[in-house]
Scaffold this motif. Sequence first.
Motif, PDB file in Angstrom:
ATOM      1  N   VAL A  33       0.862  -1.193  -0.321  1.00 49.78           N
ATOM      2  CA  VAL A  33      -0.097   0.106   0.019  1.00 49.78           C
ATOM      3  C   VAL A  33       0.999   1.142   0.065  1.00 49.78           C
ATOM      4  CG1 VAL A  33      -1.771   1.357   1.133  1.00 49.78           C
ATOM      5  CG2 VAL A  33      -1.698  -1.059   1.190  1.00 49.78           C
ATOM      6  N   LYS A  34       0.731   2.321  -0.941  1.00 46.58           N
ATOM      7  CA  LYS A  34       1.409   3.308  -1.049  1.00 46.58           C
ATOM      8  C   LYS A  34       0.507   4.718  -0.703  1.00 46.58           C
ATOM      9  CE  LYS A  34       4.113   6.302  -3.960  1.00 46.58           C
ATOM     10  NZ  LYS A  34       4.670   6.589  -5.388  1.00 46.58           N
ATOM     11  N   SER A  35       0.804   5.362   0.186  1.00 44.18           N
ATOM     12  CA  SER A  35      -0.256   6.309   0.717  1.00 44.18           C
ATOM     13  C   SER A  35       0.476   7.760   0.936  1.00 44.18           C
ATOM     14  CB  SER A  35      -0.723   6.308   2.106  1.00 44.18           C
ATOM     15  OG  SER A  35       0.369   6.141   3.182  1.00 44.18           O
ATOM     16  N   GLN A  36       0.030   9.010   1.157  1.00 44.04           N
ATOM     17  CA  GLN A  36       0.584  10.216   1.320  1.00 44.04           C
ATOM     18  C   GLN A  36       1.523   9.946   2.200  1.00 44.04           C
ATOM     19  OE1 GLN A  36      -2.454  13.073   1.905  1.00 44.04           O
ATOM     20  NE2 GLN A  36      -3.534  12.673  -0.044  1.00 44.04           N
ATOM     21  N   GLU A  37       0.921   9.264   3.341  1.00 37.90           N
ATOM     22  CA  GLU A  37       2.128   9.338   4.582  1.00 37.90           C
ATOM     23  C   GLU A  37       3.529   8.394   4.243  1.00 37.90           C
ATOM     24  OE1 GLU A  37      -1.794  10.038   5.487  1.00 37.90           O
ATOM     25  OE2 GLU A  37      -1.106   7.735   5.113  1.00 37.90           O
ATOM     26  N   ASN A  38       3.549   7.437   3.418  1.00 32.93           N
ATOM     27  CA  ASN A  38       4.698   6.828   3.086  1.00 32.93           C
ATOM     28  C   ASN A  38       5.434   7.145   1.811  1.00 32.93           C
ATOM     29  OD1 ASN A  38       3.631   5.193   1.237  1.00 32.93           O
ATOM     30  ND2 ASN A  38       3.203   3.409   2.587  1.00 32.93           N
ATOM     31  N   ALA A  39       4.912   8.280   1.241  1.00 29.87           N
ATOM     32  CA  ALA A  39       5.338   8.536  -0.201  1.00 29.87           C
ATOM     33  C   ALA A  39       6.888   8.977  -0.195  1.00 29.87           C
ATOM     34  CB  ALA A  39       4.261   9.742  -0.849  1.00 29.87           C
ATOM     35  N   ARG A  40       7.022   9.702   0.809  1.00 29.81           N
ATOM     36  CA  ARG A  40       8.632  10.338   0.880  1.00 29.81           C
ATOM     37  C   ARG A  40       9.509   9.074   1.184  1.00 29.81           C
ATOM     38  NH1 ARG A  40       8.677  16.246   3.702  1.00 29.81           N
ATOM     39  NH2 ARG A  40       7.231  17.140   2.573  1.00 29.81           N
ATOM     40  N   GLN A  41       8.859   8.007   1.797  1.00 31.24           N
ATOM     41  CA  GLN A  41       9.877   6.844   2.260  1.00 31.24           C
ATOM     42  C   GLN A  41       9.869   5.953   1.094  1.00 31.24           C
ATOM     43  OE1 GLN A  41       7.629   5.681   5.495  1.00 31.24           O
ATOM     44  NE2 GLN A  41       7.884   7.531   6.609  1.00 31.24           N
ATOM     45  N   ALA A  43      11.358   5.300  -1.748  1.00 36.76           N
ATOM     46  CA  ALA A  43      12.351   4.652  -2.444  1.00 36.76           C
ATOM     47  C   ALA A  43      13.127   3.771  -1.615  1.00 36.76           C
ATOM     48  CB  ALA A  43      13.447   6.012  -2.672  1.00 36.76           C
ATOM     49  N   GLU A  44      13.202   4.163  -0.201  1.00 33.49           N
ATOM     50  CA  GLU A  44      13.768   3.108   0.535  1.00 33.49           C
ATOM     51  C   GLU A  44      12.614   1.852   0.927  1.00 33.49           C
ATOM     52  OE1 GLU A  44      14.934   5.362   4.470  1.00 33.49           O
ATOM     53  OE2 GLU A  44      14.012   7.189   3.334  1.00 33.49           O
ATOM     54  N   ILE A  45      11.551   1.991   0.759  1.00 30.65           N
ATOM     55  CA  ILE A  45      10.798   0.858   1.149  1.00 30.65           C
ATOM     56  C   ILE A  45      10.942  -0.090  -0.194  1.00 30.65           C
ATOM     57  CG2 ILE A  45       8.201   0.260   0.690  1.00 30.65           C
ATOM     58  CD1 ILE A  45       7.292   2.608   2.532  1.00 30.65           C
ATOM     59  N   THR A  46      10.859   0.545  -1.328  1.00 27.58           N
ATOM     60  CA  THR A  46      11.233  -0.516  -2.515  1.00 27.58           C
ATOM     61  C   THR A  46      12.590  -1.034  -2.559  1.00 27.58           C
ATOM     62  OG1 THR A  46       9.898   1.365  -3.841  1.00 27.58           O
ATOM     63  CG2 THR A  46      11.384   0.082  -5.026  1.00 27.58           C
ATOM     64  N   ASN A  47      13.590  -0.250  -2.107  1.00 25.13           N
ATOM     65  CA  ASN A  47      15.005  -0.980  -1.845  1.00 25.13           C
ATOM     66  C   ASN A  47      14.641  -1.995  -1.071  1.00 25.13           C
ATOM     67  OD1 ASN A  47      17.880  -0.980  -1.911  1.00 25.13           O
ATOM     68  ND2 ASN A  47      17.531  -0.628   0.122  1.00 25.13           N
ATOM     69  N   VAL A 200      12.241   2.866   6.870  1.00 22.00           N
ATOM     70  CA  VAL A 200      13.229   4.132   7.168  1.00 22.00           C
ATOM     71  C   VAL A 200      14.514   3.989   7.519  1.00 22.00           C
ATOM     72  CG1 VAL A 200      12.938   6.478   8.490  1.00 22.00           C
ATOM     73  CG2 VAL A 200      10.792   5.267   7.652  1.00 22.00           C
ATOM     74  N   ASP A 201      15.482   4.466   6.724  1.00 23.52           N
ATOM     75  CA  ASP A 201      16.804   4.487   7.103  1.00 23.52           C
ATOM     76  C   ASP A 201      17.374   4.759   8.327  1.00 23.52           C
ATOM     77  OD1 ASP A 201      17.210   3.131   4.659  1.00 23.52           O
ATOM     78  OD2 ASP A 201      18.049   4.908   3.608  1.00 23.52           O
ATOM     79  N   THR A 202      16.437   5.963   8.816  1.00 25.81           N
ATOM     80  CA  THR A 202      17.009   6.430  10.299  1.00 25.81           C
ATOM     81  C   THR A 202      16.485   5.744  11.423  1.00 25.81           C
ATOM     82  OG1 THR A 202      15.278   7.944  10.079  1.00 25.81           O
ATOM     83  CG2 THR A 202      17.469   8.664   9.475  1.00 25.81           C
ATOM     84  N   VAL A 203      15.622   4.842  11.207  1.00 30.21           N
ATOM     85  CA  VAL A 203      15.207   4.025  12.046  1.00 30.21           C
ATOM     86  C   VAL A 203      15.824   2.695  12.363  1.00 30.21           C
ATOM     87  CG1 VAL A 203      12.841   2.947  12.928  1.00 30.21           C
ATOM     88  CG2 VAL A 203      12.711   5.006  11.992  1.00 30.21           C
ATOM     89  N   ALA A 204      15.669   1.875  11.347  1.00 27.20           N
ATOM     90  CA  ALA A 204      16.395   0.417  11.341  1.00 27.20           C
ATOM     91  C   ALA A 204      16.931   0.237  10.028  1.00 27.20           C
ATOM     92  CB  ALA A 204      15.164  -0.517  11.596  1.00 27.20           C
ATOM     93  N   PRO A 205      18.102  -0.750  10.282  1.00 31.96           N
ATOM     94  CA  PRO A 205      18.974  -1.019   8.871  1.00 31.96           C
ATOM     95  C   PRO A 205      17.983  -1.685   7.982  1.00 31.96           C
ATOM     96  CG  PRO A 205      19.852  -2.260  10.714  1.00 31.96           C
ATOM     97  CD  PRO A 205      18.658  -1.332  11.219  1.00 31.96           C
ATOM     98  N   ALA A 206      18.138  -1.568   6.697  1.00 32.65           N
ATOM     99  CA  ALA A 206      17.384  -2.415   5.635  1.00 32.65           C
ATOM    100  C   ALA A 206      17.499  -3.883   5.744  1.00 32.65           C
ATOM    101  CB  ALA A 206      18.057  -1.915   4.156  1.00 32.65           C
ATOM    102  N   SER A 207      18.633  -4.324   6.204  1.00 31.22           N
ATOM    103  CA  SER A 207      18.649  -5.638   6.489  1.00 31.22           C
ATOM    104  C   SER A 207      17.713  -6.161   7.494  1.00 31.22           C
ATOM    105  CB  SER A 207      20.268  -6.151   6.930  1.00 31.22           C
ATOM    106  OG  SER A 207      20.372  -5.646   8.066  1.00 31.22           O
TER     107      SER A 207
END
Length: 902
Positions: A33-41, A43-47, A200-207
């Motif tokens: 689900v993509k929303s207004q709230e996670n739109a800025r994130q 790229a990180e979500i897709t990664n 969100v990179d500033t919260v937890a690592p992608a791994s």
Amino acid sequence: MNAKNPIAILSVLLSWSIVLTPTLATAEVLGVVKSQENARQWAEITNRLQQVGVNYCIVDTANWQRELDLGNISVLFLPNVENLTGSQAIALEQWMNRGGKVIVTGPTGNLSQPQVRSQLRSLFGAYWGFSLSSPSTLELSANSPSEWYDRPQLSRTFIGGAVIPANVESQTAAVWLANGNPAAAVVTNNSTFLGWRWGVDTVAPASMDSAWLQASLNRYGISTYGQFNPEGYQQPKPCNPNSLSIEESRPFLPGWQIQPPSPQSNFNLIPPSNAIAPEQAATMTQELEGLINRFASTLLTADANASNIGDSTEKVIEQVLSQQSKQNNYQFFNRQLVSSNNIETVLSPQTKGNTVQSSNQQVISLNSKAHQALKEAKANLNKFHSLLAQRDYLRAKREWQDTRRNLWDNYPTDRQVAQPEIRAIWLDRGTIVKARSESDLAKIFDRLATAGINTVFFETINAGYTIYPSRVAPQQNPLVRGWDPLESAVKLAHERNMELHAWVWAFAAGNQRHNLILNLPQDYLGPLLSRYPDWANPDREGNKFHYNSGKAFLDPANPGVRRYLSLLLEEIATRYKVDGIQLDYIRYPFQSHTGSKSYGYGIAARQQFQQLTGVDPVKLQLSDPLWSQWTGFRIKQIDSFVQTVSQDLKQKRPDLILSTAVFPMPRQQRLDQIQQHWEEWIRQGWIDLLVPMTYAMDTSELEKLASPLWNSSSQGSALLLPGIRLLNLPDVVAVDQMQLLRGMPTEGYALFAAENFNSNLEQIFSRTQGRLTTQTQEPLPHRQPFQATVSRYQNLQKEWNFALSNNQLVLDEISLKQWAKKADNLALNLQQLADEPSQKHFLSAQLALNSFRRDFPEWMEADKTISAYQVQVWQNRLDTLNRLLSYGERRVLNQTPKITIN
């Protein structure tokens, strides 16, 4: 297409379909689900999604309104989707009812409307409670899926948030190693809720994010590559590319992302990222204002209790008027001064500060962390509104969240804030069983006494078993054989100046969950119904276990059932020195509002109703004219039983307190679905305490549940103890809920249950409501109502005096003198009634209270400094005094009318 042409836009909108018809490749198994709230994130979500190696499609909330048909998509992933509308929640519920599963992360749904939030909590099995203030380690719990334990990458240290389980079947799969060990991940059969902002990179690592998504997908049988596989990976596309769900009647709203069905069209309106709709802003404002108001009210109470302010309002007001006179004289004299350099020599120490302190007062620091947090919160609320006006939504949300967290972190829990009240807790069977002996049970009572608990509802009858060796019941609970926990509990409670009330299951006599604990067959009806199967209360098809709760109920219309329960309650009341008896499950099983699942078809009930009407109730449907009579018949069975028990027990034990644990549902819904008419019990004077199970996971929800109860319970003199459920409730929220109830017209509260009473709560309670000395004992409202009225009024008067002397309450001289006279006169009349209870003193006290209550709103209207919330709190506490007087008249002056059911 010309995007600036409103007619063209409208024509396109009206031409679009409202049905979602997906055309998806069979390889796609996950909808994101993509929303207004996670739109800025995004790229990180897709990664992270690529690292997981899962084929997925995109569900845009802008295109998701009325229906949600995702074809072969079986799992929906909602990363940090903070706002869902009512129609979207309905669509999601329908999709999940068809077998859909969800993975939810972060504050999903937190900005939705209150009723939508409630629906989402039920669907997700949990909700985001609050952000943690510092990094904490996430650790798997015993309830984690077994296959997760071989994944060390699931444990990390970072800043997340507490997830609050919301359903009975919700299981905490991971916890934060922080104060209270709040849940970090909660799972149900259909949902997985992760307590951090995923992607969100500033919260937890992608791994770690990828590992948790992979583990969550595996729960639902979705395999992943484990890492990005470019050959198997497909470019994600919209889950529903060929249609939208926009109603023709729905107006075009700014902030929608609109895409046309044709890929050749250039019509595209994209909203600002992280936008906050006006209704969301209103909800956020209401929640923050509510917390600020409760915080401020609690702080005022704490400050007043810690001060040495006197009880006489007249003396305090004399000092205030004298000080005002000095200030006025100073101002007049100052105007005559040639030079302003003499101000310091003229200004007295009392007039230099912002507060007026008498010589015998303890000075309260207005620069404590709590006061500073309150000051900052009020300023930040204005800042939040300013950021909204500037459309800086990201900063506005951050400001809102940080302000709430700062208030939680500095909540006034260092001093006394309690008043004379009933502070009850349910001591559950599981905790009793674990105790195993009187010495172990004593440790529990020691903790409760230290925490200021003065009333214990001790689980005495559960699922047909007694906790004590009974001469009436067929069997004592086998887990406590060899000792008598009830006898020990009465002794231990009385040694600590606590009351012990026997908590009994009235009409619930079998429990499939308890059968599992005892290693018995799941369909075992319990010791009572196994011996007397004709006493059962089945559904229309004859099923004796409730379809949802797994409990088997007794037929309230059966004379044998009524006689048995009466003898059992009499045994408890006469053989043990219990202070009260609480009736739980004093109702029929829950039934569906459509009538498809209905209960009450015991042999005796069917025979009695057929004798009355000539119709077997099994043949009735909801649409039949006799259905309302059938409902009324069942209501009367419960009412008459409560009446009989009340009269019989109080004949044998006039000092016995009778309470009922009830549901706070709206009256008509309650009568239709469980036949529980507690308004009648109050009106007739059959019960002393009403204990509604107002369980809520946040304070605003508790307020909505509890507020309607005041009017419903005002027709009688029973005292009101709303319930607070401690399970998975953050400690500070439990305190906040208690403070909400203390500001409402209640006589106390009840905590469910002892098994969730942790050591941190014990420490907080010992500071905020524990006994000041071992010698002091507050009057219990249900035991000494007139003394409790005096004590509660003294606390209230002290609060007013403190506010007056510290310029937190400012009135003109005439109003102040009127207040002083009436306040002290009321104190005198209440004290006389407590010292010498009589009808004469009762009438004098009641007249004085009514006179004061009548003038109080006018005085408050003249004041411009105190908040409307604080005024309402004081009015509520005055209303409580009135109810205590009414209860005392019935209980102490023996004015209970003898009313019977027609």
